[in-house]
Design a protein around this motif. Sequence first.
Motif, PDB file in Angstrom:
ATOM      1  N   LYS A  73       0.825  -1.207   0.000  1.00 22.40           N
ATOM      2  CA  LYS A  73       0.000   0.000   0.000  1.00 22.40           C
ATOM      3  C   LYS A  73       0.857   1.254   0.000  1.00 22.40           C
ATOM      4  O   LYS A  73       0.474   2.274  -0.586  1.00 22.40           O
ATOM      5  N   ALA A  76       2.026   1.634  -3.521  1.00 22.99           N
ATOM      6  CA  ALA A  76       0.950   2.090  -4.394  1.00 22.99           C
ATOM      7  C   ALA A  76       0.588   3.544  -4.130  1.00 22.99           C
ATOM      8  O   ALA A  76      -0.206   4.136  -4.855  1.00 22.99           O
ATOM      9  N   GLY A  77       1.147   4.117  -3.057  1.00 24.29           N
ATOM     10  CA  GLY A  77       0.850   5.513  -2.742  1.00 24.29           C
ATOM     11  C   GLY A  77      -0.427   5.688  -1.953  1.00 24.29           C
ATOM     12  O   GLY A  77      -0.890   6.799  -1.732  1.00 24.29           O
ATOM     13  N   ILE A  78      -1.021   4.576  -1.522  1.00 25.53           N
ATOM     14  CA  ILE A  78      -2.282   4.670  -0.787  1.00 25.53           C
ATOM     15  C   ILE A  78      -2.026   5.196   0.617  1.00 25.53           C
ATOM     16  O   ILE A  78      -2.739   6.050   1.109  1.00 25.53           O
ATOM     17  N   SER A  94      -1.575  -1.614  -9.512  1.00 27.23           N
ATOM     18  CA  SER A  94      -1.673  -2.402  -8.294  1.00 27.23           C
ATOM     19  C   SER A  94      -2.805  -3.400  -8.409  1.00 27.23           C
ATOM     20  O   SER A  94      -3.948  -3.049  -8.656  1.00 27.23           O
ATOM     21  N   LEU A  96      -4.012  -5.079  -5.988  1.00 21.93           N
ATOM     22  CA  LEU A  96      -4.217  -5.330  -4.567  1.00 21.93           C
ATOM     23  C   LEU A  96      -5.617  -5.835  -4.356  1.00 21.93           C
ATOM     24  O   LEU A  96      -5.887  -6.667  -3.525  1.00 21.93           O
ATOM     25  N   VAL A 100     -12.408  -2.903  -7.398  1.00 16.87           N
ATOM     26  CA  VAL A 100     -13.036  -2.178  -6.290  1.00 16.87           C
ATOM     27  C   VAL A 100     -13.671  -0.875  -6.720  1.00 16.87           C
ATOM     28  O   VAL A 100     -14.628  -0.420  -6.124  1.00 16.87           O
ATOM     29  N   ALA A 117      -9.858   6.924 -15.652  1.00 15.32           N
ATOM     30  CA  ALA A 117      -9.677   8.286 -15.156  1.00 15.32           C
ATOM     31  C   ALA A 117      -8.994   8.277 -13.791  1.00 15.32           C
ATOM     32  O   ALA A 117      -8.157   9.120 -13.496  1.00 15.32           O
ATOM     33  N   LEU A 118      -9.347   7.310 -12.968  1.00 10.57           N
ATOM     34  CA  LEU A 118      -8.696   7.208 -11.660  1.00 10.57           C
ATOM     35  C   LEU A 118      -7.206   6.933 -11.819  1.00 10.57           C
ATOM     36  O   LEU A 118      -6.392   7.362 -11.021  1.00 10.57           O
TER      37      LEU A 118
ATOM     38  N   LEU B   6      -9.798  15.632 -15.531  1.00 12.19           N
ATOM     39  CA  LEU B   6     -10.377  14.445 -16.155  1.00 12.19           C
ATOM     40  C   LEU B   6     -11.044  13.572 -15.094  1.00 12.19           C
ATOM     41  O   LEU B   6     -12.174  13.117 -15.267  1.00 12.19           O
ATOM     42  N   LEU B   7     -10.324  13.387 -13.986  1.00 12.36           N
ATOM     43  CA  LEU B   7     -10.855  12.555 -12.917  1.00 12.36           C
ATOM     44  C   LEU B   7     -12.161  13.138 -12.390  1.00 12.36           C
ATOM     45  O   LEU B   7     -13.152  12.440 -12.198  1.00 12.36           O
ATOM     46  N   LEU B  89     -12.295   1.842  -2.567  1.00 10.83           N
ATOM     47  CA  LEU B  89     -11.534   2.436  -3.649  1.00 10.83           C
ATOM     48  C   LEU B  89     -10.310   3.169  -3.095  1.00 10.83           C
ATOM     49  O   LEU B  89      -9.186   3.004  -3.576  1.00 10.83           O
ATOM     50  N   ILE B  90     -10.545   3.952  -2.047  1.00  7.34           N
ATOM     51  CA  ILE B  90      -9.460   4.734  -1.456  1.00  7.34           C
ATOM     52  C   ILE B  90      -8.363   3.826  -0.927  1.00  7.34           C
ATOM     53  O   ILE B  90      -7.184   4.138  -1.024  1.00  7.34           O
ATOM     54  N   ARG B  91      -8.769   2.681  -0.384  1.00  9.71           N
ATOM     55  CA  ARG B  91      -7.775   1.783   0.188  1.00  9.71           C
ATOM     56  C   ARG B  91      -7.091   0.910  -0.850  1.00  9.71           C
ATOM     57  O   ARG B  91      -6.180   0.169  -0.521  1.00  9.71           O
ATOM     58  N   SER B  92      -7.548   0.970  -2.108  1.00  6.36           N
ATOM     59  CA  SER B  92      -6.948   0.084  -3.101  1.00  6.36           C
ATOM     60  C   SER B  92      -6.118   0.763  -4.174  1.00  6.36           C
ATOM     61  O   SER B  92      -5.224   0.151  -4.714  1.00  6.36           O
ATOM     62  N   ILE B  93      -6.463   1.988  -4.534  1.00  3.33           N
ATOM     63  CA  ILE B  93      -5.594   2.670  -5.487  1.00  3.33           C
ATOM     64  C   ILE B  93      -5.396   4.110  -5.056  1.00  3.33           C
ATOM     65  O   ILE B  93      -6.231   4.679  -4.362  1.00  3.33           O
ATOM     66  N   TYR B  94      -4.278   4.655  -5.515  1.00  8.26           N
ATOM     67  CA  TYR B  94      -4.038   6.042  -5.186  1.00  8.26           C
ATOM     68  C   TYR B  94      -4.634   6.949  -6.256  1.00  8.26           C
ATOM     69  O   TYR B  94      -4.499   6.694  -7.435  1.00  8.26           O
ATOM     70  N   PHE B  95      -5.306   7.991  -5.831  1.00  4.69           N
ATOM     71  CA  PHE B  95      -5.748   9.060  -6.721  1.00  4.69           C
ATOM     72  C   PHE B  95      -5.967  10.253  -5.816  1.00  4.69           C
ATOM     73  O   PHE B  95      -6.073  10.099  -4.601  1.00  4.69           O
ATOM     74  N   ARG B  97      -7.674  12.220  -3.587  1.00  2.00           N
ATOM     75  CA  ARG B  97      -8.968  11.938  -2.946  1.00  2.00           C
ATOM     76  C   ARG B  97      -9.830  13.173  -2.798  1.00  2.00           C
ATOM     77  O   ARG B  97     -11.041  13.077  -2.638  1.00  2.00           O
ATOM     78  N   VAL B 252      -6.976   7.912   5.494  1.00  4.44           N
ATOM     79  CA  VAL B 252      -6.873   6.696   4.701  1.00  4.44           C
ATOM     80  C   VAL B 252      -6.687   5.483   5.606  1.00  4.44           C
ATOM     81  O   VAL B 252      -7.258   4.421   5.384  1.00  4.44           O
TER      82      VAL B 252
END
Lengths: 403, 255
Positions: A73, A76-78, A94, A96, A100, A117-118, B6-7, B89-95, B97, B252
């Motif tokens: 994590k 992944a930058g989370i 990722s 992971l 989701v 987009a994400l 875009l996001l 979503l927040i816990r699985s990929i970074y963007f 927030r 997070v």
Amino acid sequence: MRKGLIQFSDVCLDYRLYRDRSVSIMETLMNVFGRGTSRDWFRALDHASFQISPGESVALVGSNGAGKSTTLKLLAGIYSPTSGKVRTSGRIASLLDLGVGFHPELTGAENVFLNGALLGFDQKRMVELIPGIAEFSMLERFMDTPVKYYSSGMFMRLGFALATSVNPDILLVDEVLAVGDAVFQAKCYDRIFGFRESGKTIVFVSHDPEAVRRLCTRAIWLDSGRVRMDGPVDDVLGTYLDANAGRLQNTAASATPREWGNREVFFSRVTLTDGNGVPARTFRQGDTLKVNTLIETREGREVKNIILGFSLHRPDGETVLASNNLENGESLLTISGKGEASISITPEIIEPGNFLLSISLTGNDTDYHWQDHFYPVSLLGTRQIPPLRMSSLTIAGGLIEWA
Amino acid sequence: MTGGLLLMKSLVEKDLKVRYKRSFLGFLWFLLKPLFSMVVYTIVFTKIIRFGGAIEHFSLFLLTGLLPWNFFAASLSASAKTLLDNQKLIRSIYFPRVALPISSVIANAVHMLMAMVVLEGLLIAFGHIPGISIITLPIAIVLLAAMTSGFAMMISVGNVYYRDVSQFLEVILLAWFYASPVIYPLGAGLIPARMEAVIKFNPVAGAMEIFHSTMYYGTWPELWAWISLVAWTAVILVAGLLIFKRMEPSVVKEL
């Protein structure tokens, strides 16, 4: 910095632990004015340092809570580290937790655009990627169907195809990989091996020593948040498995299927289904895993007080969940000739991945029939600590007259 | 288009698509809700309490205030859930927030804009021709949306720590509604002068005043309204961004 490089220098990460998790302002006030604090810190990573060069495939091994998932994590930058520095260069994919970001009401294609987009891709780029994603996930006909109508296998396939379609420099792989049917699993591994061949950096977390050996050349052993050993995969894995041999009585060797017992009472047929009776081997959070058994007794005798039990193991043999009708406070079985019995498990999936299900028939000091590590099942869900708890269990038995 | 925009655009589109997926009247609800409350308030204030009678086309006056207020209130209520709803979503990929609370505000703003087009048509039909001052309205909308985003960031973070925040918010919004010049005008002698002075310090009072004067009266908004709106927007937006940035790493882990 070269694309695909990972630097992890002196990284600490603390979680706040709640002895009694305060969820309302009132409780917090009471804690503030009450005696002491209910809070504690848990150090998931403790001054961990390592560097991974572009093109390396590295496995993170260690027991639960050692910091493997936390490390992924952070990469992944989370999470951001409490102290120390995490540096990565290049695009990261990722794996992971697959799918989701999917919204059940949106179609497959709409979800692909949203997830793109994400990940920072615009619509034009995603339009180019969609045919490949649809083809890989074998969902060409379903891209315009809302994903809530997808089976769990379809869902994961789309998630995997999407996450790996973006041509990453660094691939983070958690056990989730073990998804879908055998054919798709093979496809997933092919793609991951393809990444390795084309010089991408791969960080892999798995409890399956064989999978680790196949994919990785180097392993890092994490123990209580510290790097305990870092080196060639065979050396690290060997030392790690030896060190744990005492704790894990069933190591890889004994996690192979085994059948034994005196067979005075025995399983004559076993099927695994979901809660609706549909045969299944893959289960998601909230699904019920139902083991339907037909039990027979030798020569049609009546046998009383039979204990029907099950256990669930990781691929390395470690038991994560086990119970039986006696322990669960249900009546013991009496079988005369033939009888049917079922076990319904609704696991709270805190550690997704592949598991081996064992079932057993025992009596008072007698082992009638054991099927150890007999039935592979996949559990899909969000990884959490600590792993696997039971949220409900019923073991029910009936009697069929011997004809 | 840059990544952030875009996001945001994708999240807003998702929000709009998902919200009305199974709804027959679709976005019309955003117009119907204020219309229903308009009917209720019109009856209460012209037939029962008899105070709206002083204002011509009181229903249209109400609607001019209810649209931006409903946007404001709906955005804040939605923002309380935005991080919790997306925790996997927040816990699985970074963007980034921060895009989550902002996009939920923008999605609501889209609704407000569509409803305002309909309202403007009604106003013109009943002889409330907008003056040149209407050109300042888009600025006020952008500022109001920015201020709302600032509040949304704080609330989204706060609600992760204490679920009481969303409950508390409902109560606060009820009081806030009556403390804002939504259903009554300022400077018309309907409210005691001392009260009016206090109400002008309300962060949304400026915006409401500008909506009423540009759309309903067709006059230039008073200066205090602009000063109030600009100042509050700057303060709330900066505070929201700072709090969000500061709390993001622990939020997070907390989710």
